[in-house]
Design a protein around this motif. Structure first.
Motif, PDB file in Angstrom:
ATOM      1  N   GLY A  53      42.198  35.705  15.568  1.00 40.26           N
ATOM      2  CA  GLY A  53      40.742  35.633  15.593  1.00 40.26           C
ATOM      3  C   GLY A  53      40.082  35.585  14.232  1.00 40.26           C
ATOM      4  N   ALA A  54      40.867  35.637  13.164  1.00 39.89           N
ATOM      5  CA  ALA A  54      40.294  35.632  11.820  1.00 39.89           C
ATOM      6  C   ALA A  54      39.750  34.250  11.483  1.00 39.89           C
ATOM      7  CB  ALA A  54      41.337  36.048  10.801  1.00 39.89           C
ATOM      8  N   CYS A  55      38.572  34.207  10.872  1.00 30.33           N
ATOM      9  CA  CYS A  55      38.034  32.921  10.442  1.00 30.33           C
ATOM     10  C   CYS A  55      38.628  32.509   9.097  1.00 30.33           C
ATOM     11  CB  CYS A  55      36.510  32.972  10.358  1.00 30.33           C
ATOM     12  SG  CYS A  55      35.846  34.010   9.036  1.00 30.33           S
ATOM     13  N   ARG A  56      39.249  33.468   8.414  1.00 28.95           N
ATOM     14  CA  ARG A  56      39.890  33.174   7.124  1.00 28.95           C
ATOM     15  C   ARG A  56      40.960  34.220   6.871  1.00 28.95           C
ATOM     16  NH1 ARG A  56      36.772  33.520   1.294  1.00 28.95           N
ATOM     17  NH2 ARG A  56      38.525  32.953  -0.054  1.00 28.95           N
ATOM     18  N   LEU A  57      42.075  33.774   6.341  1.00 31.13           N
ATOM     19  CA  LEU A  57      43.184  34.669   6.020  1.00 31.13           C
ATOM     20  C   LEU A  57      43.528  34.478   4.547  1.00 31.13           C
ATOM     21  CD1 LEU A  57      44.802  36.599   7.880  1.00 31.13           C
ATOM     22  CD2 LEU A  57      46.588  34.876   7.966  1.00 31.13           C
ATOM     23  N   ILE A  58      43.489  35.574   3.774  1.00 23.78           N
ATOM     24  CA  ILE A  58      43.780  35.527   2.339  1.00 23.78           C
ATOM     25  C   ILE A  58      45.073  36.285   2.092  1.00 23.78           C
ATOM     26  CG2 ILE A  58      42.952  36.082   0.019  1.00 23.78           C
ATOM     27  CD1 ILE A  58      40.098  36.124   1.192  1.00 23.78           C
ATOM     28  N   THR A  59      46.080  35.593   1.584  1.00 25.39           N
ATOM     29  CA  THR A  59      47.390  36.224   1.391  1.00 25.39           C
ATOM     30  C   THR A  59      47.879  36.147  -0.061  1.00 25.39           C
ATOM     31  OG1 THR A  59      48.511  34.156   2.002  1.00 25.39           O
ATOM     32  CG2 THR A  59      48.076  35.749   3.769  1.00 25.39           C
ATOM     33  N   ASP A  60      47.031  35.656  -0.964  1.00 21.99           N
ATOM     34  CA  ASP A  60      47.433  35.502  -2.369  1.00 21.99           C
ATOM     35  C   ASP A  60      46.486  36.241  -3.306  1.00 21.99           C
ATOM     36  OD1 ASP A  60      45.245  33.932  -1.890  1.00 21.99           O
ATOM     37  OD2 ASP A  60      45.958  32.196  -3.049  1.00 21.99           O
ATOM     38  N   ASP A  61      46.116  37.455  -2.908  1.00 18.51           N
ATOM     39  CA  ASP A  61      45.054  38.174  -3.617  1.00 18.51           C
ATOM     40  C   ASP A  61      45.451  39.635  -3.813  1.00 18.51           C
ATOM     41  OD1 ASP A  61      42.569  38.587  -4.814  1.00 18.51           O
ATOM     42  OD2 ASP A  61      41.561  38.963  -2.904  1.00 18.51           O
ATOM     43  N   GLN A  62      46.462  39.879  -4.623  1.00 20.59           N
ATOM     44  CA  GLN A  62      47.009  41.230  -4.797  1.00 20.59           C
ATOM     45  C   GLN A  62      45.982  42.240  -5.287  1.00 20.59           C
ATOM     46  OE1 GLN A  62      50.004  42.328  -4.056  1.00 20.59           O
ATOM     47  NE2 GLN A  62      51.381  40.580  -3.917  1.00 20.59           N
ATOM     48  N   ARG A  63      45.044  41.821  -6.127  1.00 17.95           N
ATOM     49  CA  ARG A  63      44.053  42.757  -6.684  1.00 17.95           C
ATOM     50  C   ARG A  63      42.683  42.620  -6.009  1.00 17.95           C
ATOM     51  NH1 ARG A  63      45.529  44.700 -11.753  1.00 17.95           N
ATOM     52  NH2 ARG A  63      43.795  46.150 -11.407  1.00 17.95           N
ATOM     53  N   TYR A  64      42.629  41.880  -4.921  1.00 13.90           N
ATOM     54  CA  TYR A  64      41.402  41.726  -4.128  1.00 13.90           C
ATOM     55  C   TYR A  64      40.244  41.113  -4.919  1.00 13.90           C
ATOM     56  CZ  TYR A  64      44.177  44.667  -1.112  1.00 13.90           C
ATOM     57  OH  TYR A  64      45.206  45.160  -0.353  1.00 13.90           O
TER      58      TYR A  64
END
Length: 267
Positions: A147-158
């Protein structure tokens, strides 16, 4: 040229997540300077950005209605009397028109930082309740967050956490990313910042942030522990309590947050 300009501006407003309203003449009776289908795009502060639905008070009435519709989130139809200079729209054209005013208010975004069953349930509940869920975690899998409109998986430090004023941020990083995530959230205009944690760990996290220079006003923005006092125990119940608090904040309701309760006495 009117329709392409309106469409272009609407797309720009959508991409910038700016609320706006579209006023459309849907019916004309008698004489009127505007024709059916005429449109005006109205910004969140009442300015007419493009288009035209008639001069004088007709447009002023549409603007006033647009602002009310943006506040309520509900579309409406107004009847504009064009036959009376004093009591009508100020343009004695000998007719009347009906205008449909549609508010366009972007969904608030729910930035969910972390993975695990609580975040999965948060994503599901938030989507069902009118939030655009963005999951930011390097371990997040698309199959776990349909259900996520966006998935961020390359953001270790946010660093990709960039919420707007009406957005919601829930940090559920299991202590590993709490400080980076909360620091990024506090540097934004997010209207809701919550930390999923025990009361003891929440105090440790906030104490460390205070030691890093954050003042009391800033730290009070963090709701920790996150959620309303529902007596939640399971991951799904905890997620429900958090989403319930998000809805309460969004709607301006008065509820009892866990972060506002006194600590339980030992023993």
């Amino acid at each position: 040229m009117q329709k392409p300009d309106l469409l272009r501006l609407q797309l720009e407003l959508r991409d910038a997540r700016r609320p706006h309203a579209l006023a459309t003449v849907v019916e004309i009776l008698g004489s009127s300077s505007a024709k059916p289908g005429a449109k005006a795009l109205i910004g969140e502060t009442g300015e007419v950005l493009a288009g035209w639905i008639g001069g004088g008070c007709a447009q002023a009435m549409a603007v006033d209605t647009a602002l009310k519709a943006l506040a309520s989130g509900e579309p409406c139809v107004i009847d504009v009397d064009l036959t009376d200079e004093v009591f009508g729209a100020g343009m004695p054209c000998g007719g009347s028109m009906r205008v449909y005013v549609e508010p366009v208010v972007p969904k608030p975004r729910a930035w969910l930082l972390g993975h695990g069953r609580i975040v999965e349930a948060l994503c599901e509940f938030a989507g069902r309740l009118g939030f655009d869920a963005i999951v930011d975690d390097h371990q997040a899998l698309p199959t776990r967050f349909p259900g996520a409109c966006r998935l961020i998986t390359d953001d270790q430090r946010y660093q990709q956490l960039q919420p707007f004023a009406g957005d919601f941020v829930v940090v559920a990083t299991h202590h590993k990313g709490d400080y980076d995530a909360l620091t990024q959230a506090l540097n934004s205009e997010a209207g809701y910042i919550a930390l999923v944690s025990s009361r003891k760990r929440a105090q440790l996290v906030i104490s460390r942030l205070a030691g890093e220079g954050w003042d009391e006003t800033s730290l009070k923005r963090i709701r920790a522990p996150a959620g309303l006092d529902l007596g939640a125990k399971t991951p799904e119940e905890i997620a429900l309590a958090i989403v319930a608090e998000m809805v309460a904040v969004r709607r301006g309701a008065g509820c009892v947050p866990l972060s506002g309760l006194p600590a339980s006495p030992p023993g």
